[in-house]
Design a protein around this motif. Structure first.
Motif, mmCIF file in Angstrom:
data_model
loop_
_atom_site.group_PDB
_atom_site.id
_atom_site.type_symbol
_atom_site.label_atom_id
_atom_site.label_comp_id
_atom_site.label_asym_id
_atom_site.label_seq_id
_atom_site.Cartn_x
_atom_site.Cartn_y
_atom_site.Cartn_z
ATOM 1 N N ILE A 15 8.128 -1.151 -6.349
ATOM 2 C CA ILE A 15 8.818 0.129 -6.323
ATOM 3 C C ILE A 15 8.119 1.022 -5.313
ATOM 4 N N GLY A 16 8.893 1.613 -4.424
ATOM 5 C CA GLY A 16 8.333 2.373 -3.312
ATOM 6 C C GLY A 16 7.351 3.433 -3.730
ATOM 7 N N ARG A 17 7.693 4.237 -4.745
ATOM 8 C CA ARG A 17 6.796 5.326 -5.132
ATOM 9 C C ARG A 17 5.478 4.807 -5.685
ATOM 10 N N ASP A 18 5.466 3.630 -6.336
ATOM 11 C CA ASP A 18 4.210 3.040 -6.805
ATOM 12 C C ASP A 18 3.351 2.610 -5.621
ATOM 13 N N LEU A 19 3.982 2.009 -4.615
ATOM 14 C CA LEU A 19 3.233 1.532 -3.453
ATOM 15 C C LEU A 19 2.587 2.687 -2.694
ATOM 16 N N LEU A 20 3.247 3.838 -2.716
ATOM 17 C CA LEU A 20 2.738 4.979 -1.973
ATOM 18 C C LEU A 20 1.625 5.723 -2.703
ATOM 19 N N THR A 21 1.496 5.483 -4.021
ATOM 20 C CA THR A 21 0.533 6.285 -4.782
ATOM 21 C C THR A 21 -0.457 5.473 -5.603
ATOM 22 N N GLN A 22 -0.059 4.336 -6.140
ATOM 23 C CA GLN A 22 -0.863 3.699 -7.181
ATOM 24 C C GLN A 22 -2.160 3.085 -6.659
ATOM 25 N N LEU A 23 -2.141 2.582 -5.426
ATOM 26 C CA LEU A 23 -3.344 1.972 -4.859
ATOM 27 C C LEU A 23 -4.101 2.925 -3.944
ATOM 28 N N GLY A 24 -3.775 4.198 -4.022
ATOM 29 C CA GLY A 24 -4.439 5.192 -3.180
ATOM 30 C C GLY A 24 -3.525 5.675 -2.072
ATOM 31 N N PHE A 25 -3.638 6.966 -1.763
ATOM 32 C CA PHE A 25 -2.748 7.584 -0.777
ATOM 33 C C PHE A 25 -2.913 6.953 0.601
ATOM 34 N N ARG A 26 -4.153 6.629 0.974
ATOM 35 C CA ARG A 26 -4.393 6.039 2.292
ATOM 36 C C ARG A 26 -3.740 4.659 2.392
ATOM 37 N N SER A 27 -3.903 3.846 1.337
ATOM 38 C CA SER A 27 -3.272 2.523 1.331
ATOM 39 C C SER A 27 -1.755 2.649 1.420
ATOM 40 N N GLY A 28 -1.188 3.645 0.706
ATOM 41 C CA GLY A 28 0.249 3.831 0.737
ATOM 42 C C GLY A 28 0.761 4.176 2.125
ATOM 43 N N LEU A 29 0.079 5.106 2.808
ATOM 44 C CA LEU A 29 0.496 5.473 4.154
ATOM 45 C C LEU A 29 0.358 4.305 5.122
#
Length: 461
Positions: A100-114
């Motif tokens: 899920i996109g919002r999990d990928l952008l936040t769950q593993l850290g903001f830097r990883s998501g970006l």
């Protein structure tokens, strides 16, 4: 019954469905199964009320014919509705899957998501501007679909662990059906619709009912009866069993592994056909049912474990599949740990005591190292056909040889056609094979050709 005399090899979903179809048309086949059980991978071994589903079998389909078979075998009160909820365990985080996109952008850290979002954008741009190889390797497909960053986090290690091969050495033919794309919109609505049916006592309950229905209709079903050779002649087919007994028939419906079928043919097929068959590989599977006294509230049906810190590839939480997979009194945790191996690998050669040590080490690494109250081992030697680079050409060669030289020999099912099928696809290939036996215009090899089968149009029971 008619004077036709077909033989069925294999009592998995394809073989049993072929038997039911033949009976419905007034023909009583003979059915030979190499193992001591029916259902193939979709069996449910049971000891003292503990049941193990070796593969985690979801029941869904687009076919009314398949639904009709399921409904006819088990009444409505023997099915449970299960909401699919899965996760991938990465760096201690349970990341929901499908991704899920919002999990990928936040769950593993903001830097990883970006970083992942940028890599995905670059991958999509490259996919639009370059000519795609046919077929793509799994690695190329995965980077194009998820971007290099998220592909490497979630899929590269998992594919190495479960397919026992480098992603560059696997084709991506199966991936569109088995791996869903990232969800960017309507994630809650999509999750609510992702509900499947499941027999309350596991998938084997359905296939045991199918076997009972065949027996009630006069079908001779022989367990522990491996077929070691098949000979065709002017009068039809003769199959020889491992115990030396033989049976004759006018046609053979085979769900035994395609490679094994070619090896069993007499006279021996040409060398290039035998070489094509030898190139077809399978993964074996060891499923370990584990009962822990402590209740762990794991809110997932499946947890995928791509990391190198554990050997287990996937964990089933049987309580979320059906509470009836455990004894009625049980209030602890009942898990199924799936270990993927080759039939000549170290895991396959390990005895129960050695496997138990591996399981206990994995449980400790996962933070659920309670004392094991009960443990069951279920070994499946031909669990999954491998999609190596030679698979498509090898299957095409064998298919054409059989069509030309043995038109009354009808491969079907996942192993019989060396195709990564769901249960309903295996059933449909059997239905098509029986229809062709009766002269109808049906091509079982065209079953399961949809690009994204799981995404839409599934029928409800």
């Amino acid at each position: 019954m008619s004077n036709r005399s077909p033989i069925i090899i294999g009592a998995g979903p394809a073989g049993l469905t072929a038997g039911l179809e033949l009976v419905s048309r007034g023909v009583a086949p003979r059915l030979f199964e190499a193992s001591g059980h029916v259902g193939g991978l979709a069996r449910t071994p049971c000891v003292d009320g503990w049941r193990v589903d070796p593969g985690g079998h979801r029941f869904f389909t687009r076919s009314e014919a398949v639904l009709d078979v399921w409904r006819s075998l088990l009444p409505a009160d023997q099915w449970v509705a299960v909401a699919r909820r899965s996760a991938m365990l990465v760096d201690g985080h349970h990341v929901r899957y499908p991704l899920i996109g919002r999990d990928l952008l936040t769950q593993l850290g903001f830097r990883s998501g970006l970083y992942g979002l940028g890599a995905l954008g670059w991958a999509r741009l490259r996919r639009r501007t370059r000519r795609r190889a046919a077929p793509e390797s799994f690695r190329d497909w995965g980077i194009g679909e998820f971007g290099r960053h998220w592909y490497e986090i979630f899929f590269e290690g998992y594919v190495r662990k479960t397919w026992l091969a480098e992603p560059d050495d696997l084709t991506s033919d199966w991936a569109n059906q088995r791996i869903r794309p990232i969800r960017w919109r309507d994630t809650d609505g999509a999750a609510a619709r992702d509900v499947f049916r499941y027999p309350r006592l596991g998938p084997g309950q359905l296939w045991e009912a199918a076997a009972a229905a065949l027996t009630d209709n006069g079908v001779a079903l022989s367990l522990n009866s491996p077929v070691v050779s098949l000979r065709s002649g002017s009068g039809g087919w003769t199959v020889e069993l491992e115990n030396g007994q033989t049976a004759s028939g006018d046609a053979v419906f085979s769900s035994m592994p395609l490679r094994v079928l070619v090896e069993a043919l007499e006279p021996e097929p040409p060398e290039h056909i035998r070489a094509a068959a030898a190139a077809l590989k399978h993964r074996a599977l060891i499923t370990v049912g584990v009962a822990l006294a402590t209740r762990h509230e794991l809110p997932f049906n499946w947890v995928y474990t791509p990391g190198r810190d554990v050997r287990v590839g996937r964990i089933q939480n049987y309580t979320r599949w059906s509470p009836h997979l455990s004894p009625a009194h049980w209030r602890g945790t009942h898990l199924g740990l799936e270990y993927f191996t080759n039939s000549d690998g170290d895991l396959w050669a390990a005895d129960d005591e050695s496997m138990a040590r591996i399981v206990e080490a994995d449980l400790r690494a996962l933070g659920i190292g309670d004392a094991v109250e009960r443990i069951m081992f279920v070994r499946s030697p031909f669990a999954y056909p491998v999609y190596g680079p030679d698979r498509m050409d090898s299957v095409a060669l064998i298919r054409e040889y059989l069509r030309t030289h043995h038109p009354s020999l009808r491969p079907m099912g996942r192993n019989g056609m060396h195709h990564y099928d769901n249960q309903d696809h295996a059933m449909l290939s059997a239905m098509g094979s029986v229809a062709r036996y009766f002269g109808e215009d049906a091509d079982p090899w065209r079953v399961n050709s949809e690009l994204r089968y799981q995404e839409s149009g599934l029928l409800k029971m």
